[in-house]
Design an enzyme around this catalytic site. Structure first.
Site, PDB file in Angstrom:
ATOM      1  N   LYS A 161      55.996   5.621 -83.855  1.00  0.00           N
ATOM      2  CA  LYS A 161      55.322   5.352 -82.589  1.00  0.00           C
ATOM      3  C   LYS A 161      55.274   3.851 -82.378  1.00  0.00           C
ATOM      4  CE  LYS A 161      50.861   5.872 -80.260  1.00  0.00           C
ATOM      5  NZ  LYS A 161      49.614   6.637 -80.191  1.00  0.00           N
ATOM      6  N   LYS A 192      58.319   8.319 -80.609  1.00  0.00           N
ATOM      7  CA  LYS A 192      57.578   8.080 -79.366  1.00  0.00           C
ATOM      8  C   LYS A 192      57.590   6.604 -79.042  1.00  0.00           C
ATOM      9  CE  LYS A 192      52.910   8.207 -77.613  1.00  0.00           C
ATOM     10  NZ  LYS A 192      51.631   7.802 -78.024  1.00  0.00           N
TER      11      LYS A 192
HETATM   12  C1  PBG Z   1      46.530   7.930 -78.664  1.00  0.00           C
HETATM   13  C2  PBG Z   1      47.755   8.255 -77.891  1.00  0.00           C
HETATM   14  C3  PBG Z   1      48.387   7.496 -76.887  1.00  0.00           C
HETATM   15  C4  PBG Z   1      49.428   8.280 -76.420  1.00  0.00           C
HETATM   16  C5  PBG Z   1      49.429   9.459 -77.155  1.00  0.00           C
HETATM   17  N1  PBG Z   1      48.383   9.424 -78.067  1.00  0.00           N
HETATM   18  C6  PBG Z   1      48.031   6.184 -76.299  1.00  0.00           C
HETATM   19  C7  PBG Z   1      48.274   4.929 -77.034  1.00  0.00           C
HETATM   20  O1  PBG Z   1      48.790   4.918 -78.148  1.00  0.00           O
HETATM   21  O2  PBG Z   1      47.865   3.908 -76.467  1.00  0.00           O
HETATM   22  C8  PBG Z   1      50.357   7.901 -75.312  1.00  0.00           C
HETATM   23  C9  PBG Z   1      50.903   9.051 -74.562  1.00  0.00           C
HETATM   24  C10 PBG Z   1      51.507   8.708 -73.262  1.00  0.00           C
HETATM   25  O3  PBG Z   1      51.672   7.541 -72.862  1.00  0.00           O
HETATM   26  O4  PBG Z   1      51.858   9.675 -72.572  1.00  0.00           O
HETATM   27  N2  PBG Z   1      46.649   6.851 -79.536  1.00  0.00           N
END
Ligand code: PBG
Length: 324
Positions: free
Chosen positions: A195, A248
């Site tokens: 991520k 992601k």
């Molecule tokens: C929680 C989380 C996020 C997303 C998924 N889980 C936000 C972030 O990391 O700021 C993003 C999902 C999206 O943008 O659709 N940490």
């Protein structure tokens, strides 16, 4: 007989009957998971300005959406919540009466959809970070306790898969141990492993009001320039007990998906995030892009690169509109 004119690759492209038969990559609806926002402060489904055509739902009002998802043959739902009030410890994340546990309890006995719960603190903490923020950084190990408590709370409420997304070191192990101790050894972990700190999460943060109040997430989310580190993150999460790992955002990181597919045997997930959705939706609304052709093209790219599971805000629309 191996060259033109004997070989004409266009023969199999001549009509839809042939093309359909030799298509190498498909997007089965059952591989799709729709992210859903539940909000304890709304009384009825409410449109999201940051994510056009999507809504936030009161926790007990998800059944109609779940029925549509079932009818479309979707694989499951990914639940995101937010608290009535944020606090420094993000206690709302493990409140039994919080939005996500309520939604899970109201759905569990009524649907055969897979129910996945995102496990993070950013929507629940005053600071808007994914762990506890102290003197300019996140306190890694103390934050794991909160993540573990949240995961157990969602498991108890009926989540099939727990999806730790804070990108803290040791989060998968902490969640795995807590689940096992609490009697949920059978629930799986979908680890947000690769991520990256991405600009494409902004619409989501708008919906969840979860932008960091100070600083940013680069101290825990990955640098998107580091593919080798991404593979280490995935390998480590597997060692810690991840049942599936995720890449992601999706489109900007297709290479990571393809490399992970070659290297690892476990199921892979990809998250087409909020900014990827908004980018296409806005372009479509403005008349610059034909969604009916653009959406299947991108979803197919995810499968082609190696994704078993696709998390997408387009999941329901793509099936209901017959785009895939
Ligand atoms: C929680 C989380 C996020 C997303 C998924 N889980 C936000 C972030 O990391 O700021 C993003 C999902 C999206 O943008 O659709 N940490």
């Amino acid at each position: 007989m191996s060259r033109f004119p004997a070989v004409r690759l266009r023969r199999l492209r001549a009509n839809e009957r042939s093309r359909r038969m030799v298509r190498e990559t498909r997007v089965p609806p059952s591989s799709l998971i729709l992210p859903v926002f539940v909000d304890p402060t709304v009384r009825r489904p409410q449109g999201l300005p940051a994510l056009p055509a999507l809504t936030r739902h009161p926790p007990e009002a998800l059944l109609p959406l779940a029925r549509r998802a079932e009818r479309a043959g979707l694989g499951g739902l990914l639940l995101f919540g937010r608290p009535r009030r944020k606090d420094p410890e993000g206690t709302g994340a493990w409140d039994e009466a919080g939005a996500v546990p309520r939604a899970l309890r109201s759905l569990r006995s009524r649907t055969r959809l897979l129910l996945v719960a995102d496990v993070c603190l950013c929507a629940y903490t005053t600071d808007g970070h994914c762990g506890y923020w102290k003197e300019g950084e996140v306190e890694n190990d103390r934050s794991l306790v909160g993540l573990a408590r949240a995961a157990v709370t969602y498991a108890r409420a009926g989540a099939d898969w727990l999806a730790p997304s804070a990108m803290l070191d040791g989060q998968v192990r902490a969640v795995r141990e807590a689940l096992d101790l609490a009697g949920y050894a059978g629930r799986a972990i979908l680890a947000y492993s690769a991520k990256s700190a991405s600009a494409f999460y902004d619409p989501f943060r708008d919906v969840e009001d979860s932008s960091p109040r100070q600083g940013d997430r680069r101290g825990y989310q990955m640098d998107y320039g580091n593919p080798r580190e991404a593979l280490r993150e995935m390998a480590l999460d597997m060692e810690e007990g991840a049942d599936l790992v995720m890449v992601k955002p999706g489109l900007p990181q297709l290479d990571l998906l393809a490399r992970a597919r070659e290297r690892f045997p476990l199921p892979l997930a990809v998250y087409q995030v909020s900014g990827e959705y908004a980018m296409m939706k806005d372009a479509a609304v403005a008349g610059h892009l034909d969604e009916s052709r653009a959406v299947p093209e991108v979803l197919t790219a995810f499968r082609r690169a190696g994704a078993d599971v696709i998390l997408s805000y387009y999941a329901l629309e793509a099936v209901e509109q017959g785009w895939i």
